[in-house]
Design an enzyme around this catalytic site. Sequence first.
Site, PDB file in Angstrom:
ATOM      1  N   LYS A 493       0.844  -1.199   0.000  1.00 18.39           N
ATOM      2  CA  LYS A 493       0.000   0.000   0.000  1.00 18.39           C
ATOM      3  C   LYS A 493       0.877   1.247   0.000  1.00 18.39           C
ATOM      4  CE  LYS A 493      -0.373  -0.106   5.059  1.00 18.39           C
ATOM      5  NZ  LYS A 493      -1.283  -0.132   6.213  1.00 18.39           N
ATOM      6  N   TYR A 722      13.300  32.073   2.435  1.00 20.18           N
ATOM      7  CA  TYR A 722      12.023  32.741   2.659  1.00 20.18           C
ATOM      8  C   TYR A 722      11.893  33.202   4.104  1.00 20.18           C
ATOM      9  CZ  TYR A 722       9.992  31.384  -1.843  1.00 20.18           C
ATOM     10  OH  TYR A 722       9.711  31.248  -3.173  1.00 20.18           O
TER      11      TYR A 722
END
Length: 827
Positions: A493, A722
């Site tokens: 999965k 940033y």
Amino acid sequence: MAFTMHDIHRIVGGEWILRGRDDIPLKELLIDSRRLLIPRHALFFAFITARNDGHRYIRDLYEKGVRNFVVSRTPADLPQYDPPNVILVEDTLHALQALTAFHRQQFTCPVIGITGSNGKTIVKEWLFQLMGKDMRIVRSPKSYNSQIGVPLSVWQMDHDDELAIIEAGISRPEEMEKIEPIIRPTIGIFTNIGQAHDENFTDIQQKIEEKLNLFVRADTIVYCADHNPIVNAIHSSSLLSGKKSFTWGSHPSSLLHITSMEKSAGKTKITGTFQGQIGSVIIPFTDTASIENACFCWSVMLLMRYNMITIQERMRWLSPIAMRMEMKEGINQCSVLNDSYSADVKSLNIALDFLDQQKQHERKTVILSDFLQTGRADAELYAEIATLLTGKRIQRLIGIGPHIREQEGFFPMEKEFYPDTDAFIRDYHPGKFQNEAVLLKGARIFEFEKISTLLQQKAHETVLEINLDALIHNLNYFRSRLSPFTRITVMVKAFSYGSGSYEIASLLQYHHTDYLAVAYADEGYELRKAGITMPVIVMNPEEESMVGMIRNRLEPEIYNFRVLEMLERCIRDYNGSLDEKVVIHIKLDTGMHRLGFDKADLEILASRIKSNPQLKVGSVFSHLAAAEDPVHDAFTWGQIRSFETMCASLRSLLDEPFLMHILNSAGICRFPEAQYDMVRLGISLYGVPACPEQADRLQHVSTLRSTVSQIKHVPARDTIGYSRGWTAEGDMTIAIVPIGYADGLNRRLGNGKGKLLVNGTFARIVGNVCMDMCMIDITGMQVKEGDQVIIFGKDYPITELARDMETIPYEVLTGISRRVKRVYYQE
């Protein structure tokens, strides 16, 4: 050289319990039923191991045309109207070794036997590069140096061969005594001694002595005089007394006395004296291992009477040895398998086996260069290659080189030929390759890396590498912890924990795992489209996916009455015909309190299932909440007892058998008594230990790496990134790395909390992690643009990165974006 079954019986002994036609020459020794090429000429040895039993595949091989078997257990249900030859022996491995030892005795050409902890394969391949143009050389394929690999290597020997080079590796005492008669080297090479398999020997001295057993009948032993433990063991061995030695090293007594090494511009000049003459060679490598390997090759060439001019000229052009095949995502939904650094029949066969595993593509293309320096006539060589390609159902061949072009009549498939690689590139158009698996296999001189670049899907420089050999090692480790009758479900999965769904599923199907499990039906649909035919459990079925699950033979987990009712309604309204029952898997809640039926639900559940003739219970299972933690062992045992009680009740209510499973990766290790019929293997398959006991046993599978895009110098008090998240305390040097949070690098690692590994040294992440990149502090480090950066890998385990992120490895792996290119490789 080939033997008939009559010859085989005379050599290996045993009882000839079934007898058919016994005069057909047997050329192919088969130990893996999936690698069958020419059934008529194949002899299958049925091995029994801790993880498998070759006798299970005899009937299938018979139906494919195999008629010759060596077994240790009488097979059942073989037809009498066309009887096979079956020889019953006590030990099939010993029989294989006896046969190949006899085969070895038929030849008088020199044989070089190589052992040691490291460097065996490189020395073997370099000796082939250096001497292959002078004589016909047969050599071990890849790293075939085990108790089984050595016999298969020696079986290749033929009367036309002028030299054999065979590797030998051991992992425990007494193994070399079984290998020596098979190789029977005339020249021995002992490369070095390291720590591999130390746990199986009392000390390093015993390990050296065991390896030296390879040379008891050799004429000459080549070794480094600087390796004192090896030197001392050889001098003190009564078995080796009187043997000639050819030594190299810095000690003045060495026959090849190395006096200096000078490294510059990616090359090393090695200077030494031999028989009073000073000479030097230049190799295109600077690492210590390559220098040592080159000295062994220099020594062997001197021993075989090569002159220094020839040695110097050829060692200058030594090329790297590709130790792995790589599979990458290609253009137009293709998969590209790159094995373009060698060209010989045995390694082609290995590469074709890997190609055959790629069930996601029906169409398969092989791009093949001329095979050089084989010593064989072209017609014989390319007829064999054509047989290999036909046997593996290759639909298209692209041949590059004048020799393969001249033999095009041997190839029955779709084909095209080019005189050289440049001609192919001039004619190349991307539209020629669509949704197919493409194997590149060529001699290095043809520069197939140019073709690989054309066919690869373009992606940025951040790559997740998945080592398929390590993954299979981990699978086999868990198999060794289980009863031979315990089945395995592997969780694939979440894109196989970030590793790639169909690529991993194809490998697991090839290695005969019993079940796969996915989270949602969409993942199961993709596996079916990719050619996965084995059973697949869907752990979280949804109402809109029920019809698709039935059509695709996916098996839903049923964890409450709502899901059961959805399935019942779907079966009632299903338009197609249900030729088979729908297999379901019942989830019980034994204490985790997430999903599952409670004990009070079992009577109604059983009644509903029994009233629907279209349902069949495949398994009943539960989930352990804390199997990895000894603190909660009492709770875990309570879950196990509750599970047994609920299963007993359900079995009596249903009155039909079903599989039981409760163990996860940690449970396999810590609660072996609760194996029952099946276990579920999750993240530990990918090299992440679920408990401390697994840490030294599992191999590292995944490496996330990137490169340095740019280097900048930042003055003191300037800010980085940033929001001006980082201020330089002093003058700094930073590197920009093209991986960001859109790739899976968590923003929590920014501003000094996380680190990346560059050239063996950790560099902290400075500034905020950006969407597509991050910045690292490399002040004082030797780093240049283009250098490799490790986000996690062998030297910086994912468990440590997860700790830095204050999370678990599951989140790290599953968070790696699909835009990060996956590269799959195996040896």
